[in-house]
Design a protein around this motif. Structure first.
Motif, short mmCIF file in Angstrom:
data_model
loop_
_atom_site.label_atom_id
_atom_site.label_comp_id
_atom_site.label_asym_id
_atom_site.label_seq_id
_atom_site.Cartn_x
_atom_site.Cartn_y
_atom_site.Cartn_z
N ILE A 134 0.82 -1.21 0.00
CA ILE A 134 0.00 0.00 0.00
C ILE A 134 0.86 1.26 0.00
CG2 ILE A 134 -1.74 1.31 1.28
CD1 ILE A 134 -2.79 -1.27 0.07
N LEU A 135 1.92 1.28 0.79
CA LEU A 135 2.70 2.50 1.01
C LEU A 135 3.88 2.66 0.07
CD1 LEU A 135 2.79 2.51 4.93
CD2 LEU A 135 1.25 3.79 3.42
N PHE A 136 4.17 1.67 -0.72
CA PHE A 136 5.33 1.73 -1.60
C PHE A 136 5.28 2.96 -2.51
CE2 PHE A 136 7.27 0.63 -5.75
CZ PHE A 136 8.58 0.59 -5.33
N GLY A 137 6.28 3.81 -2.42
CA GLY A 137 6.38 4.99 -3.27
C GLY A 137 5.55 6.18 -2.84
N ALA A 138 4.80 6.07 -1.74
CA ALA A 138 3.92 7.16 -1.31
C ALA A 138 4.71 8.32 -0.73
CB ALA A 138 2.91 6.65 -0.29
N THR A 139 4.19 9.53 -0.92
CA THR A 139 4.79 10.73 -0.33
C THR A 139 3.95 11.25 0.83
OG1 THR A 139 3.66 12.12 -1.96
CG2 THR A 139 5.89 11.40 -2.49
N ALA A 140 2.70 10.77 0.95
CA ALA A 140 1.84 11.20 2.06
C ALA A 140 0.73 10.18 2.26
CB ALA A 140 1.25 12.58 1.78
N VAL A 141 0.23 10.12 3.49
CA VAL A 141 -0.93 9.30 3.82
C VAL A 141 -2.00 10.23 4.39
CG1 VAL A 141 -1.86 7.47 5.30
CG2 VAL A 141 0.40 7.21 4.26
N VAL A 142 -3.23 10.05 3.92
CA VAL A 142 -4.37 10.82 4.42
C VAL A 142 -5.36 9.84 5.03
CG1 VAL A 142 -6.22 12.43 3.86
CG2 VAL A 142 -4.07 12.50 2.57
N SER A 143 -5.73 10.05 6.29
CA SER A 143 -6.70 9.16 6.94
C SER A 143 -8.02 9.88 7.16
CB SER A 143 -6.17 8.64 8.27
OG SER A 143 -7.17 7.84 8.89
N THR A 144 -9.09 9.28 6.64
CA THR A 144 -10.44 9.77 6.89
C THR A 144 -11.20 8.78 7.77
OG1 THR A 144 -11.45 8.66 4.97
CG2 THR A 144 -10.41 10.81 4.59
N ILE A 145 -10.48 7.86 8.40
CA ILE A 145 -11.11 6.80 9.18
C ILE A 145 -11.81 7.37 10.40
CG2 ILE A 145 -10.70 4.70 10.51
CD1 ILE A 145 -8.27 4.17 8.75
N GLY A 146 -13.05 6.97 10.60
CA GLY A 146 -13.81 7.41 11.77
C GLY A 146 -15.22 6.87 11.70
N GLY A 147 -15.90 6.85 12.82
CA GLY A 147 -17.27 6.35 12.82
C GLY A 147 -17.87 6.31 14.21
N PHE A 148 -19.15 5.97 14.25
CA PHE A 148 -19.88 5.89 15.51
C PHE A 148 -20.22 4.43 15.83
CE2 PHE A 148 -20.66 10.19 14.00
CZ PHE A 148 -20.47 10.94 15.16
N GLY A 149 -20.59 4.19 17.06
CA GLY A 149 -20.95 2.85 17.50
C GLY A 149 -20.87 2.79 19.01
N SER A 150 -20.60 1.61 19.54
CA SER A 150 -20.41 1.46 20.99
C SER A 150 -19.11 2.14 21.40
CB SER A 150 -20.38 -0.01 21.36
OG SER A 150 -19.21 -0.63 20.82
N GLU A 151 -18.91 2.30 22.68
CA GLU A 151 -17.68 2.91 23.18
C GLU A 151 -16.46 2.15 22.66
OE1 GLU A 151 -16.75 5.63 25.39
OE2 GLU A 151 -18.61 6.24 24.44
N GLU A 152 -16.52 0.85 22.72
CA GLU A 152 -15.40 0.02 22.27
C GLU A 152 -15.17 0.20 20.77
OE1 GLU A 152 -14.01 -4.69 22.19
OE2 GLU A 152 -15.89 -4.10 23.15
N GLN A 153 -16.25 0.21 20.00
CA GLN A 153 -16.12 0.38 18.56
C GLN A 153 -15.53 1.73 18.20
OE1 GLN A 153 -20.24 -0.41 17.58
NE2 GLN A 153 -19.76 -2.44 16.77
N MET A 154 -15.98 2.78 18.87
CA MET A 154 -15.50 4.12 18.55
C MET A 154 -14.03 4.29 18.93
SD MET A 154 -18.73 6.69 19.21
CE MET A 154 -19.02 6.22 20.93
N GLN A 155 -13.62 3.68 20.03
CA GLN A 155 -12.21 3.73 20.40
C GLN A 155 -11.35 3.02 19.36
OE1 GLN A 155 -10.53 5.27 22.66
NE2 GLN A 155 -11.91 5.80 24.33
N ARG A 156 -11.87 1.90 18.87
CA ARG A 156 -11.12 1.11 17.90
C ARG A 156 -11.06 1.81 16.53
NH1 ARG A 156 -9.08 -3.90 16.97
NH2 ARG A 156 -9.39 -4.88 14.93
#
Length: 307
Positions: A134-156
């Motif tokens: 996935i990262l081979f040759g990359a110059t930057a990583v952008v994360s849009t990861i996020g979501g709602f759910g139980s406390e455990e799910q949201m922490q994860r």
């Protein structure tokens, strides 16, 4: 017939030259473990390649080929690239000539769009993915990861998944990490202590710790635009756009109220998803753009790219 591939602009693979002559971010030591397809794809990003058939005299004067290719100076990995915010970032990036790889559980979007064909879509989960590919040759990583759910799910989801991604990028030598976080809306502490916000803040801390001089944290409020859900398009801009205009117009009058608990739930201007995407593009291309950015600063960054 087997062939031998060499690059005139980088050290030959497996050579005994010092590793310090090759930047870790672009040509990591684990390159030798990649498949021939991944190695050959590197040829697309260099100016000159040389090919010599096995058993043929190694005459670079006769075998050197000038490759006239669309050489891109940036290669960005977007985590969650098929989502609402992620797809806007992918679209904005390719429009600016940036090479884009998306990693998301759903992979390639099902809706049409000419820009979609310009993105490399990879289905996967950040907890189980092969980061070398996935990262081979990359110059930057952008994360849009996020979501709602139980406390455990949201922490994860909001915390652990992003922390794993930050550490993978840092270990691989990626020079920049950009994280889409969230405005705190001036909420009371008992609300900010929930898994959603604490997960986001833990991820922010990891970005700023691992990337003190190049990490970017964007904190938008309500994000509007045309959002696709289960094949249907929800026009959030019908609410967000007029609200943004009104709140921006009366901002000077509402500032005294900003200290009130949860006041920003009503007073924080929404952010157009396309502006957020352009702010990310600015973060990718501007080495002086790092740190934590507020709603207003996100819009200012987007305006620079528009110009």
């Amino acid at each position: 017939m087997a062939s031998i591939l060499s690059f005139s602009t980088i050290p030959t693979l497996g050579s005994s030259s010092s590793s310090s002559s090759s930047p870790r971010a672009f040509f990591p030591s684990r390159l030798s473990s990649l498949s021939l397809n991944h190695r050959s794809s590197l040829c697309k990003s260099v100016v000159k390649c040389s090919y010599a058939e096995a058993g043929v005299k190694d005459d670079f004067r006769s075998t050197t080929i000038d490759v006239v290719a669309d050489v891109k100076t940036e290669r960005v990995v977007v985590l969650g690239g098929s989502g609402f915010v992620g797809s806007a970032i992918c679209k904005a990036a390719v429009s600016k000539g940036i090479e884009v790889i998306s990693l998301s559980r759903s992979g390639r979007p099902t809706y049409p769009g000419s820009w979609i064909d310009q993105v490399t879509w990879i289905p996967g989960d950040v907890f189980y993915t092969n980061w070398d590919e996935i990262l081979f040759g990359a110059t930057a990583v952008v994360s849009t990861i996020g979501g709602f759910g139980s406390e455990e799910q949201m922490q994860r989801i909001n915390g652990e998944a992003n922390i794993v991604s930050v550490n993978a990028a840092k270990e691989f030598g990626i020079p920049k990490f950009i994280f889409i976080s969230v405005h705190d809306y001036n909420l009371p502490s008992f609300v900010l202590s929930t898994g959603y916000f604490t997960g986001k803040r833990k991820a922010e801390a990891e970005v700023l710790s691992k990337y003190p001089n190049s990490g970017v944290v964007l904190r938008p409020g309500f994000i509007y635009g045309k959002r696709r859900v289960d094949g249907f398009e929800i026009p959030l801009d019908l609410i967000g756009q007029p609200a943004e205009r009104i709140l921006s117009a009366i901002e000077n009058f509402t500032k005294p109220l900003s200290s009130l608990p949860a006041s920003d739930l009503l007073l924080a201007p929404p952010v157009n998803v396309d502006d957020l995407a352009l702010a990310v593009v600015n973060a990718v291309t501007d080495d002086d753009f790092f740190g934590v950015f507020t709603i207003e600063q996100i819009k200012e960054a987007a305006a620079k790219v528009k110009v």
